[in-house]
Design a protein around this motif. Structure first.
Motif, PDB file in Angstrom:
ATOM      1  N   ALA A 205       0.852  -1.193   0.000  1.00  0.00           N
ATOM      2  CA  ALA A 205       0.000   0.000   0.000  1.00  0.00           C
ATOM      3  C   ALA A 205       0.887   1.242   0.000  1.00  0.00           C
ATOM      4  O   ALA A 205       1.770   1.384   0.853  1.00  0.00           O
ATOM      5  CB  ALA A 205      -0.915   0.004   1.218  1.00  0.00           C
ATOM      6  N   ARG A 206       0.640   2.113  -0.953  1.00  0.00           N
ATOM      7  CA  ARG A 206       1.430   3.358  -1.089  1.00  0.00           C
ATOM      8  C   ARG A 206       0.559   4.550  -0.711  1.00  0.00           C
ATOM      9  O   ARG A 206      -0.561   4.696  -1.215  1.00  0.00           O
ATOM     10  CB  ARG A 206       1.934   3.478  -2.522  1.00  0.00           C
ATOM     11  CG  ARG A 206       2.685   4.761  -2.842  1.00  0.00           C
ATOM     12  CD  ARG A 206       3.349   4.636  -4.215  1.00  0.00           C
ATOM     13  NE  ARG A 206       2.378   4.309  -5.259  1.00  0.00           N
ATOM     14  CZ  ARG A 206       1.724   5.234  -5.969  1.00  0.00           C
ATOM     15  NH1 ARG A 206       1.908   6.542  -5.730  1.00  0.00           N
ATOM     16  NH2 ARG A 206       0.871   4.864  -6.916  1.00  0.00           N
ATOM     17  N   TYR A 207       1.064   5.372   0.177  1.00  0.00           N
ATOM     18  CA  TYR A 207       0.325   6.555   0.603  1.00  0.00           C
ATOM     19  C   TYR A 207       0.309   7.558  -0.547  1.00  0.00           C
ATOM     20  O   TYR A 207       1.353   8.074  -0.965  1.00  0.00           O
ATOM     21  CB  TYR A 207       0.960   7.172   1.838  1.00  0.00           C
ATOM     22  CG  TYR A 207       0.195   8.364   2.395  1.00  0.00           C
ATOM     23  CD1 TYR A 207      -1.062   8.198   2.965  1.00  0.00           C
ATOM     24  CD2 TYR A 207       0.739   9.652   2.344  1.00  0.00           C
ATOM     25  CE1 TYR A 207      -1.763   9.269   3.480  1.00  0.00           C
ATOM     26  CE2 TYR A 207       0.043  10.733   2.852  1.00  0.00           C
ATOM     27  CZ  TYR A 207      -1.209  10.538   3.414  1.00  0.00           C
ATOM     28  OH  TYR A 207      -1.905  11.607   3.913  1.00  0.00           O
ATOM     29  N   ASP A 224      -6.861   7.232   0.921  1.00  0.00           N
ATOM     30  CA  ASP A 224      -5.536   7.851   0.811  1.00  0.00           C
ATOM     31  C   ASP A 224      -4.448   6.902   0.317  1.00  0.00           C
ATOM     32  O   ASP A 224      -3.315   7.321   0.092  1.00  0.00           O
ATOM     33  CB  ASP A 224      -5.104   8.407   2.183  1.00  0.00           C
ATOM     34  CG  ASP A 224      -5.886   9.647   2.580  1.00  0.00           C
ATOM     35  OD1 ASP A 224      -6.450  10.297   1.672  1.00  0.00           O
ATOM     36  OD2 ASP A 224      -5.926   9.963   3.779  1.00  0.00           O
ATOM     37  N   TYR A 225      -4.770   5.615   0.171  1.00  0.00           N
ATOM     38  CA  TYR A 225      -3.741   4.635  -0.191  1.00  0.00           C
ATOM     39  C   TYR A 225      -4.074   3.960  -1.512  1.00  0.00           C
ATOM     40  O   TYR A 225      -5.250   3.754  -1.849  1.00  0.00           O
ATOM     41  CB  TYR A 225      -3.609   3.570   0.895  1.00  0.00           C
ATOM     42  CG  TYR A 225      -2.921   4.060   2.146  1.00  0.00           C
ATOM     43  CD1 TYR A 225      -1.561   3.810   2.362  1.00  0.00           C
ATOM     44  CD2 TYR A 225      -3.619   4.769   3.114  1.00  0.00           C
ATOM     45  CE1 TYR A 225      -0.928   4.249   3.512  1.00  0.00           C
ATOM     46  CE2 TYR A 225      -2.984   5.219   4.268  1.00  0.00           C
ATOM     47  CZ  TYR A 225      -1.642   4.953   4.462  1.00  0.00           C
ATOM     48  OH  TYR A 225      -1.013   5.403   5.606  1.00  0.00           O
ATOM     49  N   THR A 248       2.884  -1.476   4.277  1.00  0.00           N
ATOM     50  CA  THR A 248       3.202  -0.085   3.980  1.00  0.00           C
ATOM     51  C   THR A 248       4.712   0.034   3.789  1.00  0.00           C
ATOM     52  O   THR A 248       5.436  -0.959   3.814  1.00  0.00           O
ATOM     53  CB  THR A 248       2.729   0.823   5.123  1.00  0.00           C
ATOM     54  OG1 THR A 248       3.365   0.402   6.351  1.00  0.00           O
ATOM     55  CG2 THR A 248       1.215   0.741   5.293  1.00  0.00           C
ATOM     56  N   LEU A 306      -7.218   3.432   5.137  1.00  0.00           N
ATOM     57  CA  LEU A 306      -6.564   2.755   6.266  1.00  0.00           C
ATOM     58  C   LEU A 306      -7.601   2.510   7.361  1.00  0.00           C
ATOM     59  O   LEU A 306      -8.420   3.374   7.681  1.00  0.00           O
ATOM     60  CB  LEU A 306      -5.429   3.621   6.804  1.00  0.00           C
ATOM     61  CG  LEU A 306      -4.671   3.091   8.028  1.00  0.00           C
ATOM     62  CD1 LEU A 306      -3.828   1.878   7.641  1.00  0.00           C
ATOM     63  CD2 LEU A 306      -3.778   4.190   8.618  1.00  0.00           C
TER      64      LEU A 306
END
Length: 634
Positions: A205-207, A224-225, A248, A306
């Motif tokens: 998961a990339r912010y 947001d991810y 993450t 999240l």
């Protein structure tokens, strides 16, 4: 002996067996009713009894039968491209009308919603799972996505108090717990490196928050991810949303909630629904649960929210696992009851060697062994569900409880976690064995796998086998159980509760047998508390031994309610004789037949078997054994 007709049979004439119409599974299940009378207050029991009677009648209706037949015959498939070869905006998972009808019916009947509507207060979960006890055997496996929906709802409810009303989790929770227009949720954890070993997850998961959102927190498809990876087993592929684990940038696991689709503006300026980065790689070809679409999924930039603290994914989803495991052990318990009911229905209509099959003592012994097993697991299941309900909604105030509840607070939470893992493992394992026995009880017909037959025990065996695997295999749950019990002060909490529960058993023979077994098991655990790997090597024996003791305690307390003679017989067989389906896996010094055990092989045993199975006395004409003794006259 009556003279046999000389006319030969043909394909269309001669003896053709037929089953009688299925009976109402609520009104004809006295032990289920007894369990409800134990765990529900009189006023709630009086309220739900008419509703359960009607719902149970619906479960054997032509409509529900047709839905089940349709779901089995028309198995799910995927359409990915149109006739020109272009990929659809959303992979089209095509499920049967029967599957959709069963899932909609289950949601409307409150199989999820009852747990959250608060109509029954502290007893919400007990009423919910009492209804699922009736629903599961005819659910066409729709209980799987509904259980995941329940788990996600439970997890979101724990998050809502810290979130503003504008947060999209509120809408998601409301839709997941609705009866009409409801959503279902997936639970995507398993990947190719391993099932329960989620630390090897290859999903990341990339912010990457959007520059502009709808409101402060955005809509559900504006998380947001961005999540990318490959999920190897996804059993709620046609869900609206899903819970999943992903790593993450720290390399640690976090929990996320994501919708499967999102709304975008196309080149023509119009809004359209497209996939939220989810593509179906293929559907699984499984041993059973063929009505249920299970897929391999590729995720590419799936926008997600999240859930809970970052890098605390495993701890966050613990609420979810407790809920889905509860559905698993309850479905295993009611599957055993359903299998036994079909076996009894067959025995009533079948004649062997001139005698009705139901009255043959050897066959009676087989059915009675199953009855004892089912009664023990019914107690274990509803006790665990009641503890779940009370830890969520508050403990009842009673000076004379009918069951040995632990103290509210930490003790109750520790016991609940241990029981959830143990109950799921032991009931699921026994359900497979019991269903095979029920299949065998029908002879060759039991081996037939005809989708048009509602009494298809072969299919039931295939389907129930998954419960011993999903949400943790027997070994995985044994390991989890041992680690939990030996963690911090958990063994002391369990010892305090179980010692008090055993002390509350009034029958001295039962109390001594249970105390001796617990002393042996507790001593072993206490002595090896710092040598966890030694205990893990016998983890199955530890967990099954614990379960045998708990079942024995609950059956002993069940007798004390009213001194019912059948409850007494079941408790005696389970506690003193070591019967009840768990002996094979027990440690050597737990559950051994007591000095007060009585293995009565005379006709007296057959009489008790008949009372347990049929609720009446053994007829005088019943032979002793399965076949007529040589030289006997019929």
């Amino acid at each position: 002996m009556a003279e046999q007709p000389s006319t030969p049979a043909t394909a269309e004439s001669g003896f053709i067996f037929s089953m009688s119409r299925p009976e109402n599974p609520f009104t004809t299940d006295p032990y289920f009713q007894r369990a409800l009378a134990t765990y529900l207050p009189k006023e709630i029991l009086a309220e739900v009894t008419p509703a359960f009677t009607k719902f149970a009648e619906d479960t054997i209706s032509p409509q529900v039968r047709e839905w089940n037949v349709n779901a089995e015959r028309q198995q799910p498939f995927v359409e990915k491209h149109n006739i020109w070869g272009a990929r659809h905006d959303v992979d089209r998972l095509v499920t049967s009308e029967g599957w959709r009808g069963l899932r909609k019916w289950g949601a409307e009947e409150g199989t999820v919603a009852i747990g959250y509507e608060n109509h029954y207060g502290k007893y919400n979960r007990i009423v919910q799972h009492a209804k699922n006890y009736l629903f599961s055997p005819v659910s066409g496996l729709t209980g799987c996505p509904l259980s995941m929906t329940d788990g996600t709802a439970r997890l979101l409810r724990s998050q809502l108090p810290g979130l503003p009303k504008s947060h999209p989790f509120h809408e998601a929770y409301n839709r997941l717990t609705a009866r009409t227009g409801s959503w279902t949720s997936g639970q995507w954890m398993t990947e190719r490196p391993g099932g329960s070993d989620v630390q090897n997850t290859e999903t990341w998961a990339r912010y990457a928050p959007l520059s502009t959102k709808t409101g402060e927190h955005g809509k559900l498809d504006e998380g947001d991810y961005l999540v990318s990876g490959f999920k190897f087993f996804s059993s709620a592929t046609d869900a609206d949303v899903t819970m999943l684990l992903a790593k993450t940038e720290s390399g640690k696991l976090s929990a996320f909630l994501a919708p499967l689709t999102k709304t975008v503006v196309g080149e023509d300026g119009r809004s359209k629904v497209v996939t939220n980065g989810v593509r179906i790689h293929r559907l699984k070809n499984k041993f059973g649960t063929k009505q249920l679409p299970t897929a391999e999924l590729e995720l590419k930039d799936m926008r997600a929210h999240l859930v809970g603290p970052v890098d605390r994914g495993v701890a966050t989803i613990s609420h979810l696992l407790n809920v889905t495991r509860a559905w698993a052990f309850m479905s295993s318990t009611c599957a055993m009851r359903r299998g036994l009911s079909i076996s009894k229905q067959f025995a009533i209509n079948r004649t062997v060697f001139g005698y009705p099959l139901w009255a043959l003592p050897l066959h009676l012994r087989t059915l009675a062994d199953i009855e004892v097993r089912v009664r023990g697991f019914t107690q274990l299941s509803f006790f665990t569900i009641s503890l779940m309900s009370f830890t969520e909604n508050g403990f009842p105030e009673s000076d004379a409880p009918q069951v040995p509840l632990p103290q509210a607070g930490e003790e109750a939470m520790v016991v609940l976690r241990a029981l959830t893992a143990a109950a799921k493992a032991v009931t699921s394992k026994n359900a497979v064995i019991t269903m095979q026995e029920c299949m065998e009880a029908l002879g060759g017909v039991g081996y037939m796998d005809d989708p048009d037959e509602p009494e298809n025990v072969a299919r039931a065996l295939r389907d129930i086998s998954v419960n011993a695997i999903w949400e943790g295999t027997t070994n995985v749950l044994s390991s989890e159980f041992v680690r939990h019990v030996l963690n911090r002060n958990h063994l002391q909490h369990i010892h305090t509760w179980l010692s008090k529960a055993i002390a509350g058993v009034k029958n001295k023979d039962y109390r001594d047998a249970l105390q001796s077994s617990w002393d042996n098991l507790h001593g072993r655990l206490h002595q090896n508390k710092d040598y966890i790997f030694d205990v893990l090597s016998v983890g199955r024996g530890v967990m099954f031994s614990f379960s045998w003791i708990v079942v024995g305690v609950l059956l002993a307390w069940d007798v004390q309610r009213d001194n019912d003679e059948l409850a007494e017989e079941v408790a005696r067989r389970s506690i003193l004789n070591g019967e009840g389906g768990l002996r094979e896996w027990l440690l050597p010094d737990v559950g051994t037949p007591s000095a007060k055990a009585r293995f009565d092989e005379s006709k007296e045993r057959a009489k008790w078997d008949c009372r347990l199975v049929w609720g009446k006395e053994l007829p005088e004409f019943a032979p002793f054994g399965q076949r007529i003794p040589l030289g006997s006259k019929m």
